[in-house]
Scaffold this motif. Structure first.
Motif, short mmCIF file in Angstrom:
data_model
loop_
_atom_site.label_atom_id
_atom_site.label_comp_id
_atom_site.label_asym_id
_atom_site.label_seq_id
_atom_site.Cartn_x
_atom_site.Cartn_y
_atom_site.Cartn_z
N UNK A 168 1.00 9.66 9.94
CA UNK A 168 0.08 10.41 9.09
C UNK A 168 -0.24 9.62 7.83
N UNK A 169 0.77 8.90 7.28
CA UNK A 169 0.56 8.10 6.08
C UNK A 169 -0.42 6.96 6.34
N UNK A 170 -0.22 6.25 7.45
CA UNK A 170 -1.11 5.13 7.77
C UNK A 170 -2.56 5.61 7.90
N UNK A 171 -2.75 6.75 8.57
CA UNK A 171 -4.09 7.30 8.72
C UNK A 171 -4.67 7.71 7.37
N UNK A 172 -3.86 8.41 6.57
CA UNK A 172 -4.36 8.92 5.28
C UNK A 172 -4.72 7.80 4.32
N UNK A 173 -3.87 6.77 4.26
CA UNK A 173 -4.12 5.65 3.34
C UNK A 173 -5.39 4.92 3.73
N UNK A 174 -5.58 4.67 5.04
CA UNK A 174 -6.76 3.94 5.49
C UNK A 174 -8.03 4.76 5.27
N UNK A 175 -7.93 6.07 5.44
CA UNK A 175 -9.09 6.93 5.20
C UNK A 175 -9.55 6.85 3.74
N UNK A 176 -8.58 6.90 2.81
CA UNK A 176 -8.95 6.85 1.39
C UNK A 176 -9.53 5.48 1.02
N UNK A 177 -9.01 4.42 1.65
CA UNK A 177 -9.58 3.09 1.39
C UNK A 177 -11.05 3.03 1.78
N UNK A 178 -11.37 3.65 2.92
CA UNK A 178 -12.75 3.62 3.39
C UNK A 178 -13.65 4.57 2.61
N UNK A 179 -13.14 5.75 2.33
CA UNK A 179 -13.97 6.77 1.68
C UNK A 179 -14.13 6.53 0.19
N UNK A 180 -13.16 5.87 -0.43
CA UNK A 180 -13.24 5.65 -1.88
C UNK A 180 -13.95 4.35 -2.21
N UNK A 214 0.81 -1.21 0.00
CA UNK A 214 0.00 0.00 0.00
C UNK A 214 0.84 1.27 0.00
N UNK A 215 2.13 1.13 -0.02
CA UNK A 215 2.99 2.31 0.06
C UNK A 215 2.84 3.18 -1.18
N UNK A 216 2.76 4.45 -0.98
CA UNK A 216 2.65 5.41 -2.07
C UNK A 216 3.70 6.49 -1.88
N UNK A 217 4.02 7.15 -2.96
CA UNK A 217 5.06 8.17 -2.90
C UNK A 217 4.60 9.40 -2.15
#
Length: 514
Positions: free
Chosen positions: A502-514, A387-390
């Motif tokens: 912050x990355x872990x929170x942001x990635x999980x948020x987008x998974x749920x919201x998208x 799940x890592x993103x730049x």
């Protein structure tokens, strides 16, 4: 033979048959302490035959200092009538023929026949009962220590969340490279603190587990090369896998960590080399076995046994081996959390762990994990995409943040605002419901699980699911409370462990919201 003699012999035979079948041992001695009768149960208990002890003083069955004090006690009783054992039941120590000692309950009766005084002792072996009581005391002690360390680790995780979050936000605004290096050093220390609390949470059975169905034998085979390199050339290493159905519902990474901890301990116990084996098999523990160990339940288990030929442990060390921060290694050589983590992991996974060790003869640690039928394995997959993103993903939705610790809440809010989100905040469940009533465009609820005020995070979530089913839900906690954030939440991916980035929170948020 007269009829009276025949009746007497019949009664004696009947009495002898009764005494030989009574489970308690029986010893009869005269007022000088000389043994005249020694039952079959007594032979089994003490290891002597009746021929070996009859005619000898009863003190042969006693250890020091009771042995030397026995004659004086009998003399004082005959002279004064002062009783300490006769007519009472007492717990004393017996000594077998081989010199081994054991706890026993002794009840002594007195009678006079044909002008001669005789004493009859009935003896019950308490070894098994004492062992069960000791196991129960140890289990209760470990439970109490686990609750304490788990609670402390949970609080430390909240502090680390604040520290890590603030350092992360400072880093984004800091341009002096010298100061940035100091900041990164502080971030590294915070990460080490998170690892330490993770081990404490494991012992307290409050670590977040992500259990999946897997074949334990395949898992161990898959990283046996790593274990072999860890042990070095001076240690002979082998794995033995019995059977083809060694499937358990278990967190793969935590199981690997547990086995690695055991292997490292074994390596340290064999400084001059030796051999180590890991054996995987299926076992069934029956009700009789479970009765011997209060913390064990009967059933089918996958058994992982890690055995070394190292220095072994004394009885005192074995008693404390699973306690957190207890270590026999030198200063700086270990935290004393390795076995603690293994203990907590096994318990939280629904199994248990046992340790066998003798000085100079090595150590064997056995992890029991509940068996899961192999046919259900096909419906689960272990692989996950990276799940890592730049760049840290952002968004513009409105998020309700519910956290009772104001400092932790502030860090979460700042992270979300930096990522572009609109944020509403609340300190407890009741306040969160009020904010929801005022904000009809909330897209996601980000809530702590354990909160004061009479409403926990999961209770808040249940209310939101009924009244506002369109709202996505993300849980967070310093530990996975077993009765709240159990396997279902962990597996669903709607759970974030503190401290988080912050990355872990942001990635999980987008998974749920998208």
């Amino acid at each position: 033979m007269t009829k009276a003699q025949g009746d007497l012999m019949e009664r004696e035979a009947h009495l002898r048959s009764i005494l030989d079948t009574v489970p308690e041992a029986m010893v009869i001695a005269d007022e000088a302490g000389v043994i005249s009768s020694f039952s079959v149960a007594a032979e089994k208990l003490f290891g002597y035959t009746a021929e070996e002890v009859c005619g000898k003083n009863v003190k042969i069955l006693m250890p020091q200092p009771d042995r030397d004090a026995h004659d004086e006690y009998i003399s004082r009783y005959l002279a004064t009538g002062e009783r300490h054992i006769i007519g009472y039941g007492r717990v004393v120590t017996g000594q077998r023929k081989d010199g081994s000692l054991f706890p026993m309950e002794l009840a002594v009766g007195e009678a006079i026949a044909n002008g001669r005084r005789i004493f009859t002792g009935f003896i019950r072996d308490l070894s098994s009962r004492h062992k069960i009581e000791e196991e129960l005391r140890q289990a209760q002690k470990m439970e109490a220590i686990g609750q304490l360390t788990g609670g402390l680790a949970h609080d430390f995780n909240n502090l680390l969340t604040i520290i890590g979050g603030n350092l992360e936000m400072i880093e984004n605004k800091l341009h002096d490279e010298n100061l940035r290096s100091l900041l990164r050093e502080a971030q590294g220390a915070a990460e080490e603190g998170a690892k330490l609390t993770g081990q404490l949470l494991a012992f307290g059975r409050r670590q977040p587990l992500h259990p999946k169905l897997l074949d334990v034998g395949q898992l161990v085979s898959g990283f046996s090369d790593l274990l072999r390199r860890t042990l070095g050339e001076s240690v002979e290493f082998r794995t033995v896998i019995s059977g083809s159905e060694n499937t358990a519902l278990v967190d793969a990474s935590q199981l690997q960590n547990a086995i690695l901890n055991l292997v490292l301990n074994a390596r340290d116990a064999m400084p001059r080399g030796g051999s180590l084996s890991i054996e995987i098999s299926r076992v069934r523990l029956d009700a009789d076995y479970a009765q011997m160990y209060p913390q064990v339940r009967a059933g089918n288990f996958v058994l992982i046994t890690v055995t070394d030929t190292g220095t072994g442990m004394s009885a005192d060390i074995k008693q404390r081996a699973f306690e957190p921060f207890f270590t026999t290694k030198g200063v700086g050589s270990g935290t004393g959390l390795g076995l603690s983590m293994v203990y907590g992991f096994a318990k939280q996974s629904g199994g248990h762990v046992q340790l066998y060790s003798e000085m100079g003869r090595g150590t064997s640690v056995r992890i029991f994990l509940p068996v899961v039928q192999k046919e259900t394995l096909a419906s689960h997959s272990q692989g996950q995409a990276d799940k890592a993103q730049s760049a840290i993903p952002g968004g513009s939705e409105k998020i309700l943040v519910v956290e009772d610790d104001a400092r932790v809440r502030r860090v979460a809010v700042l992270r979300l605002v930096d990522a572009g989100y609109k944020v509403v905040e609340a300190s407890n469940g009741k306040e969160a419901l009020e904010r929801l009533g005022e904000n009809l465009d909330v897209a996601l609820l980000f809530t702590d699980i354990v909160m004061p005020g009479g409403m926990t995070g999961d209770e808040l979530a249940e209310t939101v699911r009924v009244t506002r089913p369109e709202i996505k839900i993300l849980f967070t906690s310093g530990y996975a409370e077993p009765t709240i954030a159990g396997r279902e939440l962990a597996q669903s991916g709607t759970w974030l462990k503190k401290p988080y980035t912050a990355r872990e929170l942001a990635v999980l948020l987008r998974e749920l919201l998208d």
